[in-house]
Design a protein around this motif. Sequence first.
Motif, short mmCIF file in Angstrom:
data_model
loop_
_atom_site.label_atom_id
_atom_site.label_comp_id
_atom_site.label_asym_id
_atom_site.label_seq_id
_atom_site.Cartn_x
_atom_site.Cartn_y
_atom_site.Cartn_z
N ASP A 70 -53.70 -8.30 -14.10
CA ASP A 70 -52.46 -7.63 -14.50
C ASP A 70 -52.11 -6.54 -13.50
N MET A 71 -50.81 -6.40 -13.27
CA MET A 71 -50.32 -5.42 -12.31
C MET A 71 -49.42 -4.41 -13.01
N LEU A 72 -49.21 -3.28 -12.36
CA LEU A 72 -48.28 -2.27 -12.85
C LEU A 72 -47.05 -2.29 -11.98
N GLY A 73 -45.91 -2.57 -12.59
CA GLY A 73 -44.67 -2.64 -11.85
C GLY A 73 -43.70 -1.57 -12.31
N VAL A 74 -42.81 -1.14 -11.39
CA VAL A 74 -41.74 -0.19 -11.71
C VAL A 74 -40.41 -0.84 -11.36
N VAL A 75 -39.51 -0.86 -12.35
CA VAL A 75 -38.20 -1.45 -12.17
C VAL A 75 -37.17 -0.34 -12.04
N ASP A 76 -36.39 -0.39 -10.96
CA ASP A 76 -35.23 0.49 -10.83
C ASP A 76 -34.10 -0.17 -11.62
N LEU A 77 -33.74 0.41 -12.75
CA LEU A 77 -32.80 -0.25 -13.65
C LEU A 77 -31.38 -0.26 -13.12
N ALA A 78 -31.10 0.55 -12.12
CA ALA A 78 -29.77 0.53 -11.52
C ALA A 78 -29.57 -0.69 -10.62
N THR A 79 -30.66 -1.16 -10.01
CA THR A 79 -30.56 -2.27 -9.06
C THR A 79 -31.36 -3.50 -9.48
N SER A 80 -32.22 -3.37 -10.49
CA SER A 80 -33.13 -4.43 -10.93
C SER A 80 -34.23 -4.73 -9.91
N ALA A 81 -34.37 -3.88 -8.90
CA ALA A 81 -35.44 -4.07 -7.91
C ALA A 81 -36.77 -3.68 -8.54
N ILE A 82 -37.80 -4.47 -8.25
CA ILE A 82 -39.13 -4.25 -8.82
C ILE A 82 -40.13 -3.95 -7.72
N LYS A 83 -40.95 -2.94 -7.96
CA LYS A 83 -42.00 -2.57 -7.02
C LYS A 83 -43.33 -2.61 -7.77
N VAL A 84 -44.30 -3.36 -7.26
CA VAL A 84 -45.63 -3.37 -7.84
C VAL A 84 -46.41 -2.22 -7.24
#
Length: 676
Positions: A70-84
């Motif tokens: 399992d990974m921890l991801g962060v979603v920028d809700l303005a752009t829907s870009a995801i960073k693990v």
Amino acid sequence: MRTRHLLRHLLRVLAVAGASILSPASGAEAVKTLPPIADFFNNPELSGAVLSPSGKYLAVRIANKNNPHDMLGVVDLATSAIKVVGNFNDADIGDYQWISDARLAFSASDRDLAQGDMRYAPGLFAINRDGTAFRQLAMRDGAPFVADASSLGARELLPWHTYLMDQDGAQDSDEIYVEDRIFAGNGDYLYTDVLRLNTMNGRVSTPLSRPGDSVDWLLDHAGQPRLTTTQDKGGGGSVYYREQDGKDWRKLTGFERYTGDGGAFRPLAFGPDGTLYVISPMPGKDTTALFTYNVASGKLSERPLVALDGYDFRGGLIISNNKLLGINHLTDAMSTTWFDPGMKAMQDKVDKLLPYTVNLLTPPARPQAPWVLVTAFSDTWPKRLMLYNSETGKLSLVGASHPNIRPERMARKQLVHYKSRDGMTIPAWLTLPQGPGKNLPMVVLVHGGPWVRGGQWEWDADAQFLASRGYAVLEPEYRGSVGYGATLYRAGWKQWGLKMQDDIADGARWAIAQGHADARRICIAGASYGGYATLMGLIKDADLYQCGVEWVGVSDINLMYTGTWSYDSDFTDDYKRYGMPVLIGDQEKDAEQLKATSPLLRARELKQPLLMAYGGADMRVPLPHGTRFYQAVRQANPDVEWIEYAEEGHGWKLPKNRIDFWGRVEQFLDKHIGVR
């Protein structure tokens, strides 16, 4: 840390209206095959999501078929870009929380290791939402655990027994409070300190002074420790309070730790204005409610803030923009009482989009964006996480815990009540499979604890799996269960194998009388205390139950007290001395009762088919409870099946073992009471 690009399977955030994707199927399609066991008992694909304080970002723990962990991801809700941002080579992401809008803290875990194979503590780590400034803060079992050794620097890590608190704190700097759990040389837990930790440089403050052996801490809305609960000698507990930035602690109340008796209240949380919210008995009532408590005068509010008819209060505060917006609470299901008109209106809009589920709304702490997190579920629908856009009125699906489960194929679950033979009202959960609901083979599923609440109105893998195979499922909230008032709870003291057992049998007979169950096809089943009740039920009510399934069950009450040289139990000496004699029975004063209600001493009386399963690394109900009973019952009963998962503890952590176990249960039930 490794970085991944957009995970297409994680978010479907393309402005999908909720009603178009979230209404149940018609059910007209003929179902020819049974839902696979793995659909019920695999690990959830999405287990949680947390909005950042501003609401601009979403942190999620995610699984990916191309990565074993399992990974921890962060979603920028303005752009829907995801960073693990959290992605270990040799572990999963454990707990996680926002430190600020720019930074997160998290621990490590391994969901592919059972208890017997685990060798590490969770550790503690922090990282910025853009993947920079990663730092390990606490070690795992005496050794650093990092994906990048350069993150250590030249400083010393915190010890392995450092843990995240389950409270958010201020979320406005790089600092958080963490727990340092102190153990004796023999492994017994002693107390917990709190430390203020800078997650950028790893520096910690001197532990906050304690008024005693603290076991719990409560932060105020500004993120400062203001209240602590201690464990005192003689089985007692005390609640202490200190003024903001003060050094002296003042005792507010005391109580019995193991029975819950005494004391004016139990603390819940601090509000934005410093008000202390507490849980206390309702005057003239059998249940508890939510009150405010004036720490200066030492008085409760005259009226409760939230009182639930027939239920003890259980829930939490919903705070946003330094304002108490509402209260989450549990009756038969979770729901919300909103004080804020805007949130109440939003709830109505979401409920119209999602008319078939309970929908819990969680706003961000200091919103600067239109997003609100929605957790939706029902008895037939496993939990799904969604985002509601308060500007557009649209719902977007983040993910589902068990996406392969088809709600139209699940069974309905309802709370029922029946009378015990001595006139007490017993709540119970009844799940009936689809199709004709009369004279069905039934499994009486007994919850563990026993001093817990057994269930609520939500999707439950165990009951739904059994119902999918054609079995009615009855889950009694027998006396001793909590959440339904003090009378039901206290009536279970010293009633193992006695009135507690009668409540379960009376529930089965009620189901027969109602036409739900076939009297010739009833099996009793359960884990831990439920396993004990299974063994005692087969012995005491041999005419009622045709078979039994028990896992990690207690087989000998005295063995809980004494143990043997060959294993360790996680029951503390303090609990054995002050808790168990009151709740279960005194070894000397109640010696004859404990003999009569210990299945091991009556194993020869058990004649029905029995399936037993235990974990080789179980420290709550160690393996000898199973092996001794198996050896004893086999002398007079050849129809006993034995399963041992050597690496498992008190329950099955590994999906492969859950799937194997429930497959064996399915075969066992089909053989003895089955519909096929």
